[in-house]
Design a protein around this motif. Structure first.
Motif, mmCIF file in Angstrom:
data_model
loop_
_atom_site.group_PDB
_atom_site.id
_atom_site.type_symbol
_atom_site.label_atom_id
_atom_site.label_comp_id
_atom_site.label_asym_id
_atom_site.label_seq_id
_atom_site.Cartn_x
_atom_site.Cartn_y
_atom_site.Cartn_z
ATOM 1 N N VAL A 1 1.316 4.573 -0.456
ATOM 2 C CA VAL A 1 0.362 3.767 -1.196
ATOM 3 C C VAL A 1 0.428 2.311 -0.745
ATOM 4 C CG1 VAL A 1 1.965 3.310 -3.115
ATOM 5 C CG2 VAL A 1 -0.512 3.209 -3.496
ATOM 6 N N VAL A 2 1.615 1.858 -0.326
ATOM 7 C CA VAL A 2 1.765 0.547 0.314
ATOM 8 C C VAL A 2 2.421 0.776 1.665
ATOM 9 C CG1 VAL A 2 2.823 -1.739 0.208
ATOM 10 C CG2 VAL A 2 1.994 -0.654 -1.889
ATOM 11 N N ARG A 3 1.733 0.366 2.702
ATOM 12 C CA ARG A 3 2.233 0.584 4.056
ATOM 13 C C ARG A 3 1.990 -0.667 4.889
ATOM 14 N NH1 ARG A 3 0.802 5.981 7.620
ATOM 15 N NH2 ARG A 3 2.480 5.764 9.161
ATOM 16 N N ASN A 4 3.034 -1.155 5.509
ATOM 17 C CA ASN A 4 2.954 -2.384 6.309
ATOM 18 C C ASN A 4 2.416 -3.557 5.498
ATOM 19 O OD1 ASN A 4 3.858 -0.990 8.632
ATOM 20 N ND2 ASN A 4 1.755 -0.341 9.095
ATOM 21 N N GLY A 5 2.792 -3.600 4.224
ATOM 22 C CA GLY A 5 2.373 -4.696 3.370
ATOM 23 C C GLY A 5 0.926 -4.623 2.929
ATOM 24 N N ARG A 6 0.285 -3.478 3.089
ATOM 25 C CA ARG A 6 -1.129 -3.331 2.760
ATOM 26 C C ARG A 6 -1.348 -2.080 1.911
ATOM 27 N NH1 ARG A 6 -4.750 -6.164 6.344
ATOM 28 N NH2 ARG A 6 -3.569 -7.556 7.696
ATOM 29 N N VAL A 7 -2.342 -2.157 1.045
ATOM 30 C CA VAL A 7 -2.681 -1.017 0.188
ATOM 31 C C VAL A 7 -3.244 0.090 1.068
ATOM 32 C CG1 VAL A 7 -4.048 -0.227 -1.756
ATOM 33 C CG2 VAL A 7 -3.150 -2.571 -1.733
ATOM 34 N N LEU A 8 -2.613 1.268 1.016
ATOM 35 C CA LEU A 8 -2.972 2.409 1.862
ATOM 36 C C LEU A 8 -2.987 2.018 3.346
ATOM 37 C CD1 LEU A 8 -5.833 4.137 -0.201
ATOM 38 C CD2 LEU A 8 -3.360 4.544 -0.275
ATOM 39 N N GLY A 9 -2.223 0.989 3.689
ATOM 40 C CA GLY A 9 -2.141 0.547 5.075
ATOM 41 C C GLY A 9 -3.348 -0.238 5.551
ATOM 42 N N GLY A 10 -4.296 -0.566 4.635
ATOM 43 C CA GLY A 10 -5.517 -1.229 5.072
ATOM 44 C C GLY A 10 -5.768 -2.588 4.466
ATOM 45 N N LEU A 11 -5.750 -2.702 3.149
ATOM 46 C CA LEU A 11 -6.156 -3.923 2.464
ATOM 47 C C LEU A 11 -4.933 -4.742 2.077
ATOM 48 C CD1 LEU A 11 -8.693 -5.379 1.281
ATOM 49 C CD2 LEU A 11 -8.157 -4.243 -0.884
ATOM 50 N N GLU A 12 -4.930 -6.032 2.441
ATOM 51 C CA GLU A 12 -3.766 -6.874 2.156
ATOM 52 C C GLU A 12 -3.662 -7.266 0.687
ATOM 53 O OE1 GLU A 12 -3.492 -10.478 4.380
ATOM 54 O OE2 GLU A 12 -1.355 -10.693 3.957
ATOM 55 N N PRO A 13 -4.718 -7.810 0.049
ATOM 56 C CA PRO A 13 -4.591 -8.138 -1.375
ATOM 57 C C PRO A 13 -4.458 -6.876 -2.218
ATOM 58 C CG PRO A 13 -6.475 -9.264 -0.378
ATOM 59 C CD PRO A 13 -6.027 -8.227 0.593
ATOM 60 N N SER A 14 -3.553 -6.906 -3.163
ATOM 61 C CA SER A 14 -3.375 -5.761 -4.053
ATOM 62 C C SER A 14 -4.262 -5.867 -5.287
ATOM 63 C CB SER A 14 -1.909 -5.657 -4.483
ATOM 64 O OG SER A 14 -1.455 -6.889 -5.015
ATOM 65 N N ARG A 15 -4.880 -7.032 -5.476
ATOM 66 C CA ARG A 15 -5.834 -7.236 -6.562
ATOM 67 C C ARG A 15 -7.052 -7.937 -5.982
ATOM 68 N NH1 ARG A 15 -2.639 -7.850 -12.124
ATOM 69 N NH2 ARG A 15 -0.550 -7.197 -11.447
#
Length: 623
Positions: free
Chosen positions: A389-403
């Motif tokens: 669900v968090v991969r490489n500091g990104r949500v699903l490995g894609g989006l950086e902001p979590s909100r």
């Protein structure tokens, strides 16, 4: 026929590229109508359409408001896998002059087979015997896929921006005066003569994407007094919105977020006997954020399904398909409480002067990204059976902001996304999508008591500024700017006259902070969850120092983020066109709010000295 030579350059800086932003690495474009709406550089009609379909309902009595509108995406380039260099290299380039037009092109070798040399690490001498020294000499940038060179070119004709097979371009650099003009193009400054605890606010924007994906809002709502009371008070709002994957979500926030929040605050105000000091205020702000995101993401889908019209779908779904962070500050002049609501990774920092004359930097928000330990833990708790669900500091490995607002591809169910793709359009559904929503617009809110009599100020900015400067550097630079205003021949440089002097005068400054700035060094090495700068001074490997040259303090911050006294660096960064500029800097939006005991004239006026971006009668009171 004459020859033009690009002369000897010296190597200076090196920059290691990092991941470039918040956009998912893999996306699919919508249909033609939506693509035209989302990415066309001719956006007037699209913005008008978006505005017509936005929620424009006003705030009910006793609130009065006027909304100040400012508009503004070009997809970000993929993250670079190699190091990127900025250097002055030894290059020779010849071209032909034809008639009165001299067009210089760059194709790896010059038109007369003179080899082009680059990558020198020491100063070299270039044979310029073939150059006509009577012609003017101009600075140029040579931009390639992974390197950036500066140099000089001899000749008086225009320089073409044609692209060679390897993507290399030659562009004439802005001179310092042109660079300053570009920096100040979108600056605004307002003097708040209302006696309600705020005396001035400055703002500026600097695009990197074309068009800019950031947006902002400023609004003052006058609270009418009850019949048994004397005088009213102000609710003041400032917001910066950092868009990604397009400008439409941030534009929607500019148009409607304050209205959504103000309606909820007004209800709380009436239910709490005209008191906004309790915990219900934060709940009201949170409710306003979530209601607007629900309209963007969910209600838009319902309207599209009912209408079954692709043109309407393009208009209504655009803010859902792109995304935006939001940072909103709300100041109640009666309680002197400042609430800062943060959704995403824009940041607000409070500057407060100490007895020593220096300033302290206190963050009023926390960057909400997949790299934030608390945010990553929250996501894993909410999605316990999804290890990625968090991969490489990104949500699903894609989006950086979590909100974030919008970003519906992380919020819609797979069924909704597939249905929209079949009948209208939507982004590709990620194989990792199992239990949406993964991203929320719910803000984290802080409450701070402001001390106007001490000259508190707050800096709000999108993450493009914080990628370049630390909290202490930003607060210290504002302190340095304040000192410079007081030293200008004792006349306060047209700021507020006695008001400014009374608020900020005296006390002196001790300049032993970082970079010689009047700021206390934080005892905490790093705020948990807060990103550290990696661009700007750190990107270029050195800095000649900070400088005060601008009447607008927000512009002053941006200038120093780009290089300060290093004029060549500032000019180079401002010369870079989109999308090349995105490799070196993000869109920048900065607001600085000065608190103080101002005069109660009941007006907001333009500070012309620091408002190059305000033209004619557009400089109206923000009430």
């Amino acid at each position: 026929m004459r020859r033009a030579a690009v002369q000897a350059f010296r190597t200076t800086f090196q920059y290691t590229a990092r991941g470039l932003g918040r956009r998912p690495f893999t996306t699919s474009l919508p249909t033609t109508a939506a693509r035209r709406l989302l990415s066309s550089t001719s956006t007037t009609a699209a913005r008008r359409t978006l505005k017509n379909h936005s929620n424009a309902t006003g705030v009910p009595p006793p609130l009065l408001e006027n909304i100040k509108n400012n508009n503004s995406s070009l997809p970000l380039p993929p993250p670079l896998q190699s190091s990127m260099y900025y250097r002055r290299a030894s290059v020779v380039l010849a071209s032909a002059l034809v008639g009165y037009g001299a067009w210089y092109s760059y194709n790896g070798t010059d038109v007369n087979n003179v080899p082009i040399k680059r990558g020198y690490s020491t100063t070299t001498t270039t044979d310029t015997s073939t150059a006509d020294t009577s012609l003017p000499t101009r600075n140029v940038l040579v931009i390639s896929a992974d390197q950036l060179h500066t140099g000089t070119i001899v000749g008086d004709g225009p320089i073409s921006k044609t692209t060679s097979e390897d993507g290399t371009r030659v562009i004439e650099m802005l001179n310092p005066e042109q660079a300053t003009e570009k920096l100040r193009k979108l600056e605004e400054s307002y003097l708040v003569n209302r006696g309600q605890g705020v005396v001035r606010y400055d703002l500026v924007q600097l695009p990197s994407n074309d068009p800019i994906e950031d947006d902002h809002t400023e609004k003052i709502i006058e609270i009418q007094p009850a019949t048994s009371e004397k005088g009213g008070n102000d609710w003041m709002f400032w917001g910066v919105f950092d868009g990604h994957s397009g400008w439409t979500t941030s534009a929607k926030l500019r148009q409607t977020l304050v209205s959504f929040v103000a309606r909820e605050l007004n209800q709380t105000y009436q239910e709490s006997n005209n008191d906004l000091s309790g915990p219900g205020v934060e709940a009201a702000i949170r409710k306003g954020f979530l209601k607007l995101d629900d309209e963007i993401v969910n209600q838009s889908v319902q309207k599209v399904m009912r209408a079954n019209n692709k043109t309407m779908a393009a208009e209504l779904l655009a803010p859902a398909l792109s995304g935006s962070c939001a940072l909103l500050s709300f100041y109640d002049s009666r309680s002197k409480l400042l609430r800062v609501a943060c959704t995403g990774d824009s940041r607000a920092v409070l500057g407060r002067r100490t007895e020593s004359g220096k300033w302290t930097a206190t963050p009023l928000s926390v960057d909400q990204t997949g790299s934030n330990v608390d945010e990553a833990s929250r996501l894993r708790r909410e999605h316990p059976n999804e290890p990625y669900v968090v991969r490489n500091g990104r949500v699903l490995g894609g989006l950086e902001p979590s909100r974030a607002f919008g970003d519906a591809s992380y919020k819609w169910t797979r069924e909704i996304s597939e249905r929209l793709r079949k009948h209208f359009f939507a982004r590709s559904v990620s194989p990792a999508l199992k239990t949406p929503p993964y991203v929320t617009a719910e803000p984290v809110i802080t409450t701070t008591r402001i001390e106007p009599e001490r000259g508190d100020f707050v800096v709000m900015a999108t993450d493009g500024l914080w990628e370049m400067l630390t909290n202490e550097e930003v607060i210290g630079l504002v302190g340095k700017w304040i000192d410079a205003q007081q030293q200008k021949e004792g006349k306060q440089s047209g700021l507020f006259d006695s008001v400014w002097s009374r608020t900020f005068g005296g006390g002196g400054s001790s300049k032993d902070g970082p970079g010689g700035l009047p700021v206390e060094v934080s005892k905490v090495e790093e705020v948990e969850g807060q990103k550290t700068p990696f661009r700007g001074v750190r990107q270029w490997g050195g800095n000649d120092g900070f400088v005060v040259e601008d009447a607008n303090v927000a512009t002053h911050l941006v200038r120093n983020a780009l290089g300060g006294k290093n004029r060549e660096q500032v000019s180079a960064l401002l010369t870079l066109p989109a999308p090349f500029s995105r490799r070196y800097r993000d869109d920048l939006t900065v607001q600085v709010i000065f608190f103080g005991e101002g005069e109660g004239k009941g007006e907001v006026v333009v500070n012309r000295e620091a408002s190059k971006g305000v033209k004619g009668e557009g400089a109206r009171a923000k009430l």
